[in-house]
Design an enzyme around this catalytic site. Structure first.
Site, PDB file in Angstrom:
ATOM      1  N   ASP A 128      -6.929   4.488  -4.659  1.00 53.66           N
ATOM      2  CA  ASP A 128      -7.595   4.380  -3.354  1.00 53.66           C
ATOM      3  C   ASP A 128      -8.208   5.759  -3.125  1.00 53.66           C
ATOM      4  O   ASP A 128      -8.410   6.516  -4.089  1.00 53.66           O
ATOM      5  CB  ASP A 128      -6.586   3.997  -2.253  1.00 53.66           C
ATOM      6  CG  ASP A 128      -7.264   3.647  -0.919  1.00 53.66           C
ATOM      7  OD1 ASP A 128      -7.845   2.558  -0.812  1.00 53.66           O
ATOM      8  OD2 ASP A 128      -7.232   4.467   0.021  1.00 53.66           O
ATOM      9  N   LYS A 163       0.863  -1.193   0.000  1.00 53.27           N
ATOM     10  CA  LYS A 163       0.000   0.000   0.000  1.00 53.27           C
ATOM     11  C   LYS A 163       0.890   1.230   0.000  1.00 53.27           C
ATOM     12  O   LYS A 163       2.036   1.171   0.457  1.00 53.27           O
ATOM     13  CB  LYS A 163      -0.872   0.015   1.258  1.00 53.27           C
ATOM     14  CG  LYS A 163      -2.081   0.938   1.158  1.00 53.27           C
ATOM     15  CD  LYS A 163      -3.252   0.291   0.439  1.00 53.27           C
ATOM     16  CE  LYS A 163      -4.370   1.260   0.187  1.00 53.27           C
ATOM     17  NZ  LYS A 163      -5.563   0.595  -0.341  1.00 53.27           N
TER      18      LYS A 163
HETATM   19  P1  NDP Z   1     -12.892   7.992  -2.950  1.00 47.84           P
HETATM   20  O1  NDP Z   1     -11.842   8.997  -2.726  1.00 47.84           O
HETATM   21  O2  NDP Z   1     -13.432   7.771  -4.315  1.00 47.84           O
HETATM   22  O3  NDP Z   1     -14.145   8.290  -1.990  1.00 47.84           O
HETATM   23  C1  NDP Z   1     -14.014   8.350  -0.613  1.00 47.84           C
HETATM   24  C2  NDP Z   1     -15.337   8.814  -0.041  1.00 47.84           C
HETATM   25  O4  NDP Z   1     -15.268   8.774   1.374  1.00 47.84           O
HETATM   26  C3  NDP Z   1     -15.650  10.247  -0.405  1.00 47.84           C
HETATM   27  O5  NDP Z   1     -17.035  10.417  -0.417  1.00 47.84           O
HETATM   28  C4  NDP Z   1     -14.994  11.017   0.766  1.00 47.84           C
HETATM   29  O6  NDP Z   1     -15.545  12.298   0.982  1.00 47.84           O
HETATM   30  C5  NDP Z   1     -15.298  10.093   1.912  1.00 47.84           C
HETATM   31  N1  NDP Z   1     -14.242  10.246   2.933  1.00 47.84           N
HETATM   32  C6  NDP Z   1     -12.917  10.017   2.780  1.00 47.84           C
HETATM   33  N2  NDP Z   1     -12.252  10.267   3.898  1.00 47.84           N
HETATM   34  C7  NDP Z   1     -13.185  10.677   4.771  1.00 47.84           C
HETATM   35  C8  NDP Z   1     -13.124  11.083   6.127  1.00 47.84           C
HETATM   36  N3  NDP Z   1     -11.952  11.142   6.796  1.00 47.84           N
HETATM   37  N4  NDP Z   1     -14.297  11.419   6.739  1.00 47.84           N
HETATM   38  C9  NDP Z   1     -15.465  11.360   6.053  1.00 47.84           C
HETATM   39  N5  NDP Z   1     -15.572  10.977   4.782  1.00 47.84           N
HETATM   40  C10 NDP Z   1     -14.456  10.647   4.160  1.00 47.84           C
HETATM   41  O7  NDP Z   1     -12.320   6.626  -2.343  1.00 47.84           O
HETATM   42  P2  NDP Z   1     -12.797   5.127  -2.600  1.00 47.84           P
HETATM   43  O8  NDP Z   1     -14.263   5.088  -2.814  1.00 47.84           O
HETATM   44  O9  NDP Z   1     -11.905   4.544  -3.602  1.00 47.84           O
HETATM   45  O10 NDP Z   1     -12.422   4.458  -1.198  1.00 47.84           O
HETATM   46  C11 NDP Z   1     -13.324   4.408  -0.103  1.00 47.84           C
HETATM   47  C12 NDP Z   1     -12.882   3.325   0.857  1.00 47.84           C
HETATM   48  O11 NDP Z   1     -12.876   2.064   0.184  1.00 47.84           O
HETATM   49  C13 NDP Z   1     -11.482   3.488   1.438  1.00 47.84           C
HETATM   50  O12 NDP Z   1     -11.458   2.951   2.745  1.00 47.84           O
HETATM   51  C14 NDP Z   1     -10.639   2.608   0.531  1.00 47.84           C
HETATM   52  O13 NDP Z   1      -9.455   2.191   1.170  1.00 47.84           O
HETATM   53  C15 NDP Z   1     -11.600   1.461   0.316  1.00 47.84           C
HETATM   54  N6  NDP Z   1     -11.324   0.643  -0.854  1.00 47.84           N
HETATM   55  C16 NDP Z   1     -11.306   1.182  -2.104  1.00 47.84           C
HETATM   56  C17 NDP Z   1     -11.091   0.374  -3.197  1.00 47.84           C
HETATM   57  C18 NDP Z   1     -11.181   0.889  -4.594  1.00 47.84           C
HETATM   58  O14 NDP Z   1     -11.147   0.073  -5.508  1.00 47.84           O
HETATM   59  N7  NDP Z   1     -11.344   2.176  -4.819  1.00 47.84           N
HETATM   60  C19 NDP Z   1     -10.785  -1.065  -3.046  1.00 47.84           C
HETATM   61  C20 NDP Z   1     -10.912  -1.542  -1.691  1.00 47.84           C
HETATM   62  C21 NDP Z   1     -11.130  -0.698  -0.650  1.00 47.84           C
HETATM   63  P3  NDP Z   1     -14.735  13.588   0.481  1.00 47.84           P
HETATM   64  O15 NDP Z   1     -14.849  13.565  -1.002  1.00 47.84           O
HETATM   65  O16 NDP Z   1     -15.434  14.728   1.118  1.00 47.84           O
HETATM   66  O17 NDP Z   1     -13.320  13.407   0.959  1.00 47.84           O
END
Ligand code: NDP
Length: 442
Positions: free
Chosen positions: A165, A125
């Site tokens: 991510d 990671k």
């Molecule tokens: P994105 O950046 O596309 O979206 C993240 C979302 O979560 C946004 O809506 C963001 O809001 C919100 N968010 C992020 N950090 C915070 C925080 N500290 N407090 C509140 N809201 C938050 O990321 P992903 O959708 O890719 O990832 C989301 C989760 O899924 C993570 O934990 C990631 O590790 C996990 N994941 C992702 C994979 C992938 O293929 N993308 C695979 C496996 C796991 P804002 O825009 O306001 O920051």
């Protein structure tokens, strides 16, 4: 002290000030006890000491210039945790909260998740404390190029294959890939999540969200039920959340909440995903705008989506976003199932509460493995110089998620309790990696 407790104490002492990493280690160590204690081979080969210590931890300076000509400095990370079963594989996160503890927890989890997919990928990671929010296109490009200038020397199609991510989507992967090519003069599958015109896989964008819904559907099917007619609360509105919402809706569920880091929306009529996609994927705006555009919706800038009564909860934002009091509210509202789309979104006490109240719970390692699984399929397509159709990839993804559910359920039954999918996922993921490590020697 027995072996597991000894290792736990040593890992805690040597990684002081890394709470997220310790939380992830604790969860794994506490659930693999029946396996580790059933065979002295793990202790004889120091497997727990080895599996909790990354193969390599890379930290580097990332200099870039902002639009005012100022030199800015961020810190970059790549943790190459374990390559016993394949090249290191795991995403890159760009978020101001990123630190060593968070990248190590994510890398550690990735080892077991990748093992569960059944595909030949190790765990890694990376990321940076760079905040992409509010940055111009030029600033993002400059940062990505600088980040890759250092990272390029550590990765490769058969060494370490990063992906997206939080904060890293198709745009960032494009800039990173472009810079890798310039430096290495190699057109190889060194990153996944690439654009479709330069080696990306169809269905990679959808994979994590779809995979989450496929495995939760498997868990529900084992209880003779499904998404049809159920209300679904989702947190986040990023890549995982959007495609989980899409598939849950397709299967007959009604998604009623989504959020971002500023607040959350509740739409009792069911979230209109085309509007969310326009706000988030096209305009890169805030979820609040949904309530400005849709009459039936409410916007809240305090509290969390978990206060809304729902049948199925899918946390898809970030780590530790669902705490014990959220779990209590969900239990009080008779939630039937929880599936973790984000990595480690539920705190340990929340998981314990779900377990105590017999809420069906699918942990992140199993539930969100669809993304990395399709990333591995992207690697296969790159090696073969072929592109598979959306349907082919989606059908492979579904088979992989069904396989993960079967392995998880089987290990739960064999070593813990029938529906203890937390233990099941950790044990099934651990066994394959541990046995490969033993076979390969130190
Ligand atoms: P994105 O950046 O596309 O979206 C993240 C979302 O979560 C946004 O809506 C963001 O809001 C919100 N968010 C992020 N950090 C915070 C925080 N500290 N407090 C509140 N809201 C938050 O990321 P992903 O959708 O890719 O990832 C989301 C989760 O899924 C993570 O934990 C990631 O590790 C996990 N994941 C992702 C994979 C992938 O293929 N993308 C695979 C496996 C796991 P804002 O825009 O306001 O920051």
């Amino acid at each position: 002290m027995n072996y597991i407790d000894e290792v736990r104490a040593a890992v805690a002492a040597r990684n002081a000030g890394q709470p997220e990493f310790m939380q992830a280690v604790d969860e794994v160590l506490s659930t693999i006890r029946p396996v580790v204690e059933s065979d002295s081979v793990y202790k004889e080969n120091a497997i727990l000491e080895r599996i909790t210590e990354p193969d390599r931890q890379i930290m580097f300076r990332v200099p870039w210039t902002d639009d005012n000509g100022n030199m800015r400095i961020n810190r970059g990370y790549r943790i190459q945790f374990n390559n016993a079963i394949g090249p290191y594989k795991g995403g890159l996160r760009l978020h101001p909260t990123v630190n060593l503890s968070i990248i190590k927890f994510l890398g550690f989890e990735q080892i077991f998740k990748n093992s569960l997919t059944g595909l030949p990928i190790g765990g890694g990671k990376g990321g940076s404390d760079f905040d992409p929010k509010g940055k111009s296109e030029r600033e993002i490009r400059d940062f990505c190029q600088s980040f890759m200038t250092e990272l390029a020397r550590h990765i490769g199609a058969d060494t370490d294959v990063p992906a997206g991510d939080i904060g890293v989507g198709g745009r960032e992967i494009g800039y990173l890939y472009g810079q890798y090519k310039r430096i290495k003069n190699l057109y190889e599958g060194v990153l996944t999540g690439k654009g479709l015109t330069y080696g990306g896989s169809l269905a990679r964008t959808e994979a994590t969200g779809y995979g989450l819904v496929y495995i939760v559907a498997d868990m529900l099917a084992a209880e003779n039920t499904g998404f049809k007619g159920k209300t679904v609360a989702i947190s986040g509105s990023g890549n995982v959340a959007i495609y989980a919402a899409q598939k849950a809706t397709e299967l007959g569920g009604k998604v009623i909440t989504m959020s971002d880091s500023n607040g959350w929306i509740y739409d009792p009529d069911g979230i209109k995903l085309d509007i969310v996609k326009d706000i988030k994927e096209v305009k890169r705006g805030r979820i609040k705008e949904y309530a400005d555009r849709v009459k039936s919706a409410e916007y809240h800038d305090s509290g969390k989506v978990w206060q809304v009564k729902c049948d199925i909860a899918l946390p898809c934002a970030t780590q530790n976003e669902l705490d014990a009091s959220d779990a209590k509210t969900l239990v009080k509202n008779k939630v039937l199932a929880v599936g973790e789309g984000a990595n480690m979104p539920s705190v340990t006490d929340a998981i314990n509460l779900f377990r105590e109240h017999k809420v069906l719970f699918m942990p992140a390692k199993a539930a969100n493995a669809g993304g990395v699984a399709v990333s591995a399929l992207e690697m296969s397509q790159n090696s073969q110089r072929l592109s598979w159709t959306f349907e082919e990839v989606d059908s492979k993804l579904k088979d992989i998620m069904n396989g993960i559910f079967a392995k998880t359920a089987e290990a739960a039954k064999a070593y813990a309790e029938k529906k203890d999918y937390v233990s099941g996922a950790n044990i099934a993921g651990f066994l394959k990696v541990a046995n490969a490590m033993i076979a390969q020697g130190v």
